[in-house]
Scaffold this active site. Structure first.
Site, PDB file in Angstrom:
ATOM      1  CE  LYS A  39      -1.643   2.687   3.042  1.00 16.47           C
ATOM      2  NZ  LYS A  39      -1.651   3.989   2.285  1.00 16.47           N
ATOM      3  CD  GLU A  87      13.116   4.902   7.823  1.00 17.01           C
ATOM      4  OE1 GLU A  87      13.326   5.789   8.699  1.00 17.01           O
ATOM      5  OE2 GLU A  87      12.675   5.161   6.699  1.00 17.01           O
ATOM      6  CB  CYS A 130      13.353   9.695   7.393  1.00 17.58           C
ATOM      7  SG  CYS A 130      14.269   8.427   6.460  1.00 17.58           S
TER       8      CYS A 130
END
Length: 490
Positions: free
Chosen positions: A181, A256, A290
């Site tokens: 997804k 993560e 990130c």
């Protein structure tokens, strides 16, 4: 691939289940961040669609898992070939969908997506297992690793195809099948990938894509009893929900998550390299990575020089229409995210911090057709306390905070003084110091005198609230397989 809908310029995406594109009964608007206009309709999938995808993946698992690693690798390499052949098309689509520059998509996102397939195709051929002899018992012990089953993969919106393929490639290379997804905000390149998977010979049902939101499609996926492992990249808050929803089934999890990544600049740093690299580490991809630097600690004796030069360099980091090759940043992903990032700059002013450049200081001009886009200039802030939300929370935009420090021991404590622990950078020419500081930083990755140098063989992941588990090379192999110990009496 065909487009449907009343407006010929509107993409109508479809789920990809069991090797077929299947329309959905409801759709979500997806916006072009460079203009703020709807340009795509994404399926608003739920439990029904997830159930169909899991069923298809389960049915495909026996045959796919029985193939040899070499047979699977051949197909993965074909996917990479097809992706590289359509690099320009995918780069333009990624830029339009996410807001990043075409240059960034062309040089980073799509090449790395193809390389993910190549790397795991090769990596999967070279893993070894363990063996031990017990001669006094007349026994030999050895281990084997087996694919787990249906892997649930949820990828974020900042590096859409790059991080989706980082999950799909090792999952199928090790013999699992997949229900993935992508983010509902950036689904187009995932949809385009489905056609390439088909053309490369990936059997029907091995990879299934279900589009939609986290609360509907994502929740149905992570809580499905026939999905024994979940790999997720995204926010810490969402990871908590995934952990809760998957706990009754004892699923394997790889999470993560976010970061509040420090850069530590000692007085002996090479400032020319440090400043140019730290501008890049702070603002690349609109700061929507990130691993981006969001806290810069500078030794006090060079603080004023660093700040002056860093602000000047940040002003040279060009922001504007993603299609312009002169621009290094495009638009942020959504109006809501832009407002969130701007709110931190407003907080800085309310707390008495100084905003040196960017938001509210400099003026950004874009063409008339792009005035509704979600643009924000690189913003540098100083004068905030370590306890401020600016220094504690992940902003995930083109905003970084610069603050002085005096002692090595002090800066290590301050750098570690957040709930995150994903990445850090250390700038010094003292070899002993960089080793010493790197060991003490609570971060899953530490770069010294560089940023974003990645060997995919090595572990990737964070400490504390930045994640659970590691992926990459051997770590992905271990996550996407189960180990079995076999003892033979002779």
């Amino acid at each position: 691939m065909p487009q449907t809908g009343e407006n010929k310029d509107i993409f109508m995406l479809e789920n990809y289940i069991g090797g077929k594109f299947i329309p959905c009964s409801a759709y979500i608007d997806s916006y072009d961040p460079s203009t703020g206009e709807v340009y795509c309709k994404v399926p608003d999938s739920g439990p029904k669609e997830v159930e169909a995808a899991v069923k298809a993946a389960k049915e495909a698992f026996p045959e796919w898992s029985a193939k040899s690693p070499a047979e699977r690798a051949q197909i993965l390499n074909k996917v990479a070939d097809l992706l590289e052949a359509r690099l320009e098309e995918f780069a333009q689509a990624e830029s339009k969908d996410q807001g990043k520059t075409i240059t960034f998509a062309h040089t980073v996102d799509i090449p790395r997506s193809a390389y993910n397939f190549r790397f795991f195709a090769s990596s999967g051929l070279h893993h070894t297992t363990e063996c031990s002899q017990m001669d006094h018992m007349g026994c030999v012990n050895y281990t084997v690793r087996c694919p787990v089953g249906v892997a649930g993969l949820i990828s974020p919106w900042n590096l859409p195809l790059y991080l989706l393929t980082w999950k799909i490639a090792p999952a199928i290379a090790t013999g699992n099948t997949v229900v993935a997804k992508p983010s509902e905000m950036t689904s187009v390149t995932a949809w385009m990938l489905c056609k390439l998977l088909k053309d490369a010979g990936v059997p029907d049902g091995v990879v299934n894509l279900v589009f939609g939101t986290g609360p509907r499609a994502g929740d149905a996926l992570v809580s499905h009893p026939d999905v024994p492992l979940v790999s997720f990249t995204g926010s810490t808050a969402t990871a908590r929900l995934i952990t809760e929803r998957s706990a009754p089934f004892c699923k394997k999890l790889s999470l993560e998550l976010g970061g509040k990544n420090p850069a530590i600049v000692f007085a002996d740093a090479n400032l020319d390299v440090c400043i140019s690299t730290t501008v890049r580490s702070s603002f690349s991809n609109q700061g929507e990575i990130c691993l981006c630097t969001s806290r810069i600690f500078v030794e006090r004796s060079i603080f004023s020089e660093f700040l002056e030069r860093f602000v000047a360099a940040a002003r040279q980091w060009k922001t504007g229409v993603p299609s312009d090759p002169k621009n290094q940043n495009g638009a942020l992903v959504s109006k809501e995210h832009l407002e969130k990032v701007r709110s931190y700059v407003a907080l800085a002013r309310a707390e008495g911090a100084q905003v040196h450049c960017g938001e509210g200081v400099d003026v950004l001009e874009v063409p008339d057709k792009n005035v509704g886009g979600y643009y924000m200039l690189p913003t540098v802030i100083s004068g905030m306390k370590d306890s401020s939300r600016l220094m504690q929370e992940e902003i995930f935009g083109p905003v970084t905070c610069v603050t002085p420090f005096d002692l090595e021991e002090e800066v290590i404590t301050r750098a570690n003084g957040v709930r995150y622990g994903l990445a850090a950078t250390v700038w010094s020419q003292d070899v002993g110091r960089v080793h010493r500081v790197a060991r003490r930083l609570e971060s899953g990755l530490v770069w010294t005198n560089c940023w974003m140098v990645r060997d995919l063989n090595l572990p990737f992941g964070g400490m504390k609230n930045s994640g659970v588990g590691r992926e990459g090379g051997k770590d992905s192999y271990h996550f996407f397989t189960e180990v079995k110990c076999i003892t033979i009496k002779h």
